[in-house]
Design a protein around this motif. Sequence first.
Motif, mmCIF file in Angstrom:
data_model
loop_
_atom_site.group_PDB
_atom_site.id
_atom_site.type_symbol
_atom_site.label_atom_id
_atom_site.label_comp_id
_atom_site.label_asym_id
_atom_site.label_seq_id
_atom_site.Cartn_x
_atom_site.Cartn_y
_atom_site.Cartn_z
ATOM 1 N N ASP A 1 3.637 10.002 -7.414
ATOM 2 C CA ASP A 1 4.918 10.384 -8.012
ATOM 3 C C ASP A 1 5.910 10.899 -6.967
ATOM 4 O O ASP A 1 6.507 11.952 -7.117
ATOM 5 N N LEU A 2 6.062 10.122 -5.888
ATOM 6 C CA LEU A 2 6.979 10.489 -4.811
ATOM 7 C C LEU A 2 8.258 9.658 -4.818
ATOM 8 O O LEU A 2 9.018 9.696 -3.858
ATOM 9 N N SER A 3 8.504 8.932 -5.883
ATOM 10 C CA SER A 3 9.658 8.022 -5.936
ATOM 11 C C SER A 3 10.978 8.754 -5.732
ATOM 12 O O SER A 3 11.900 8.212 -5.120
ATOM 13 N N ASP A 4 11.078 9.984 -6.235
ATOM 14 C CA ASP A 4 12.319 10.741 -6.047
ATOM 15 C C ASP A 4 12.502 11.191 -4.604
ATOM 16 O O ASP A 4 13.615 11.502 -4.189
ATOM 17 N N GLY A 5 11.425 11.223 -3.839
ATOM 18 C CA GLY A 5 11.489 11.656 -2.449
ATOM 19 C C GLY A 5 11.631 10.519 -1.463
ATOM 20 O O GLY A 5 11.630 10.745 -0.261
ATOM 21 N N VAL A 6 11.767 9.298 -1.954
ATOM 22 C CA VAL A 6 11.929 8.133 -1.076
ATOM 23 C C VAL A 6 13.249 7.453 -1.421
ATOM 24 O O VAL A 6 13.480 7.060 -2.552
ATOM 25 N N ARG A 7 14.104 7.349 -0.430
ATOM 26 C CA ARG A 7 15.410 6.721 -0.653
ATOM 27 C C ARG A 7 15.393 5.241 -0.295
ATOM 28 O O ARG A 7 16.023 4.426 -0.952
ATOM 29 N N TRP A 8 14.659 4.866 0.757
ATOM 30 C CA TRP A 8 14.695 3.480 1.241
ATOM 31 C C TRP A 8 13.370 3.142 1.901
ATOM 32 O O TRP A 8 12.762 3.966 2.567
ATOM 33 N N LEU A 9 12.926 1.905 1.707
ATOM 34 C CA LEU A 9 11.694 1.396 2.293
ATOM 35 C C LEU A 9 12.009 0.015 2.859
ATOM 36 O O LEU A 9 12.564 -0.832 2.164
ATOM 37 N N SER A 10 11.679 -0.207 4.127
ATOM 38 C CA SER A 10 12.032 -1.480 4.763
ATOM 39 C C SER A 10 11.201 -2.631 4.197
ATOM 40 O O SER A 10 10.137 -2.425 3.633
ATOM 41 N N VAL B 1 4.597 -2.608 10.489
ATOM 42 C CA VAL B 1 5.291 -1.324 10.588
ATOM 43 C C VAL B 1 6.306 -1.267 9.459
ATOM 44 O O VAL B 1 7.055 -2.213 9.245
ATOM 45 N N ILE B 2 6.330 -0.167 8.744
ATOM 46 C CA ILE B 2 7.291 0.044 7.669
ATOM 47 C C ILE B 2 8.135 1.257 8.031
ATOM 48 O O ILE B 2 7.601 2.283 8.442
ATOM 49 N N THR B 3 9.437 1.151 7.895
ATOM 50 C CA THR B 3 10.334 2.279 8.084
ATOM 51 C C THR B 3 10.718 2.787 6.708
ATOM 52 O O THR B 3 11.009 1.999 5.807
ATOM 53 N N ALA C 1 0.829 -1.206 0.000
ATOM 54 C CA ALA C 1 0.000 0.000 0.000
ATOM 55 C C ALA C 1 0.866 1.259 0.000
ATOM 56 O O ALA C 1 0.575 2.222 -0.711
ATOM 57 N N VAL C 2 1.946 1.245 0.785
ATOM 58 C CA VAL C 2 2.848 2.398 0.825
ATOM 59 C C VAL C 2 3.542 2.564 -0.528
ATOM 60 O O VAL C 2 3.625 3.673 -1.056
ATOM 61 N N GLN C 3 4.023 1.455 -1.095
ATOM 62 C CA GLN C 3 4.657 1.527 -2.413
ATOM 63 C C GLN C 3 3.675 2.036 -3.466
ATOM 64 O O GLN C 3 4.036 2.842 -4.316
ATOM 65 N N GLY C 4 2.444 1.561 -3.420
ATOM 66 C CA GLY C 4 1.430 2.021 -4.360
ATOM 67 C C GLY C 4 1.143 3.502 -4.199
ATOM 68 O O GLY C 4 0.986 4.229 -5.186
ATOM 69 N N PHE C 5 1.072 3.973 -2.958
ATOM 70 C CA PHE C 5 0.835 5.391 -2.708
ATOM 71 C C PHE C 5 1.983 6.235 -3.238
ATOM 72 O O PHE C 5 1.771 7.266 -3.873
ATOM 73 N N VAL C 6 3.212 5.787 -2.978
ATOM 74 C CA VAL C 6 4.392 6.516 -3.461
ATOM 75 C C VAL C 6 4.388 6.580 -4.986
ATOM 76 O O VAL C 6 4.635 7.637 -5.575
#
Length: 124
Positions: free
Chosen positions: A51-60, A67-69, A42-47
């Motif tokens: 279009d927030l892929s450039d604003g996310v460096r790492w996803l646990s 819980v996702i960090t 769900a978090v990956q789908g939201f990102v």
Amino acid sequence: MWIESIIMPREDDSEPYVPAPQRDRRNGIAAALEQSRKLRDAVQGFVSAHDLSDGVRWLSEPGLLPVITIHCTDFALAKLREAADFVVGSAAPIDTYPALVGAQAQVAPQALLTPALAHLQRRV
């Protein structure tokens, strides 16, 4: 600036609390892993959808707890907080964690043990 954030599924507080019945742990672990995987998806789908892929460096990776960090920018954090499906909190800017930022000078074990030994010897 990159920020470490913690994401959890949003709980529905409209129903009264009812304790869960005793379950077989194997089924509970499988259900927990599935819930954690669904949250990560769900978090990956939201990102991706926002279009927030450039604003996310790492996803646990998914684990036993739902819980996702995530390491993200201020803008991505603000957008994630607007989502209705999960709750987002932030720990601290990543720059405050020296171990994650760059190489650290090694401290000799003797430098750490000498003051501790003197303190312990006084107690004995």
